[in-house]
Design an enzyme around this catalytic site. Structure first.
Site, mmCIF file in Angstrom:
data_model
loop_
_atom_site.group_PDB
_atom_site.id
_atom_site.type_symbol
_atom_site.label_atom_id
_atom_site.label_comp_id
_atom_site.label_asym_id
_atom_site.label_seq_id
_atom_site.Cartn_x
_atom_site.Cartn_y
_atom_site.Cartn_z
ATOM 1 N N ASN A 71 -5.621 -6.266 -2.119
ATOM 2 C CA ASN A 71 -5.497 -6.389 -0.674
ATOM 3 C C ASN A 71 -6.603 -7.297 -0.145
ATOM 4 O OD1 ASN A 71 -3.278 -4.516 -0.382
ATOM 5 N ND2 ASN A 71 -4.760 -2.874 -0.798
ATOM 6 N N CYS A 80 3.441 -4.673 -4.666
ATOM 7 C CA CYS A 80 3.543 -5.669 -3.603
ATOM 8 C C CYS A 80 4.882 -6.367 -3.782
ATOM 9 C CB CYS A 80 2.383 -6.662 -3.667
ATOM 10 S SG CYS A 80 2.389 -7.845 -2.293
ATOM 11 N N GLY A 81 5.877 -5.895 -3.047
ATOM 12 C CA GLY A 81 7.239 -6.350 -3.278
ATOM 13 C C GLY A 81 7.474 -7.814 -2.995
ATOM 14 N N ASN A 157 2.684 2.720 -3.996
ATOM 15 C CA ASN A 157 1.605 2.823 -3.023
ATOM 16 C C ASN A 157 2.093 3.716 -1.885
ATOM 17 O OD1 ASN A 157 3.479 0.967 -2.135
ATOM 18 N ND2 ASN A 157 2.032 -0.661 -1.728
ATOM 19 N N ASN A 190 -0.038 2.776 3.894
ATOM 20 C CA ASN A 190 0.654 1.767 4.682
ATOM 21 C C ASN A 190 1.397 2.496 5.805
ATOM 22 O OD1 ASN A 190 0.399 -0.837 2.928
ATOM 23 N ND2 ASN A 190 1.012 0.755 1.491
ATOM 24 N N GLU A 208 -0.468 -2.822 7.046
ATOM 25 C CA GLU A 208 -0.677 -2.644 5.611
ATOM 26 C C GLU A 208 -2.086 -2.158 5.303
ATOM 27 O OE1 GLU A 208 1.268 -4.907 2.538
ATOM 28 O OE2 GLU A 208 1.733 -6.450 4.020
ATOM 29 N N ARG A 209 -2.131 -1.171 4.446
ATOM 30 C CA ARG A 209 -3.406 -0.616 3.974
ATOM 31 C C ARG A 209 -4.282 -1.724 3.387
ATOM 32 N NH1 ARG A 209 -3.390 2.996 -1.492
ATOM 33 N NH2 ARG A 209 -2.267 1.109 -2.108
ATOM 34 N N GLY A 218 7.272 -5.937 1.535
ATOM 35 C CA GLY A 218 8.406 -5.553 0.697
ATOM 36 C C GLY A 218 8.416 -4.080 0.359
#
EC number: 5.1.1.7
Length: 272
Positions: A71, A80-81, A157, A190, A208-209, A218
């Protein structure tokens, strides 16, 4: 062999999926050792390159490649899609194949060319047990004990999804970080806010975290789609309108398939 510093600069690629942007390092033949400190320096949008997530591609004996995600704050993410989809497109074009498998901390993820410039990734089955997300204590993940009655999901996640009347009206910059750091989530989370547009059609905004507000996510899209189906709001195949554009999520028997566009913006060398 890994080097501690890049004497001639660090080669990278800039990619995005619906505006969710990434720095991608191709280390299949070795490269600089990525540390949280290095990741945060590259993430700086004023003094570095800037990204929502950084992805490192490495060789893998039991898959086409292995991916590791960071991140913007330097913390690791198992999934991470959008980055997975971008890298799958890059590797399929490189090899001339129509499909491949990428290994992540989430597991081995099948990826295929969906045609018309779109790429599909199987993000695996959603995890809905309170220990799997994880939560700090036992709770009903379909109705988390937080104001707003959110849903808890893990796609590798943690995710916390609020269904609201109007996602556009939400103060995401305030409610996002407050929820991310709620004591219920020992690994942070998230955060998504979504409302129903029509049958199997959702509008979603995301915090997003470890990064903040992003134009798309995603794994968050997969979490929202599965949460909506669990709540009885939609079927298993859902179009989600993100700030960066639409994405299709299809919860099949073999996992949650996510389909959308990708972009390889430029290739460069970082000398920070």
């Amino acid at each position: 062999m890994l080097r501690q510093t890049p004497p001639n600069g660090l080669p990278f690629m800039k990619m995005h999926g619906l505006g969710n942007d990434f720095v991608v390092l191709d280390h299949r033949e070795g490269g600089v050792a990525v540390t949280p400190e290095l990741a945060t320096r590259i993430a700086d949008r004023h003094r570095g390159v800037g990204f929502d997530q950084l992805a490192v591609i490495e060789a893998a004996g039991n898959a086409d490649a292995r991916l590791t995600f960071y991140n913007a704050d330097g913390s690791l993410s198992a999934a991470c899609g959008n980055a997975t989809r971008c890298i799958a497109r890059y590797l399929m074009e490189e090899s001339g194949t129509q499909g491949l498998t990428l290994l992540t901390d989430r597991g081995a993820l099948p990826c295929v060319d969906a045609g018309e410039g779109l790429t599909s990734v199987n993000m695996g089955a959603p995890l809905t047990g309170w220990q799997e997300i994880p939560l700090a204590r036992e709770a009903d993940t379909l109705h988390l004990p937080l104001e707003g009655d959110p849903v808890g999901t893990s796609m590798g996640n943690p995710h916390c999804t609020f269904f609201v009347e109007d996602a556009e009206a939400i103060d995401l910059a305030t409610l996002g970080p407050a929820t991310e750091h709620d004591p219920l989530f020992p690994e942070r989370t998230n955060v998504q806010f979504a409302h129903l547009i029509g049958p199997d059609h959702l509008r979603m905004r995301v915090w997003e975290r470890g990064t903040g507000i992003t134009l798309a996510s995603g794994s968050s899209s997969c979490a929202v789609a599965t949460a909506a189906h669990r709540r009885g709001l939609t079927g298993r195949k859902v179009t989600i309108e993100l700030d960066g554009g639409p994405i299709l999520v299809d919860w099949r028997e073999d996992g949650v398939w996510m389909t959308g566009p990708t972009a390889h913006v430029f290739t460069g060398t970082w000398h920070g």
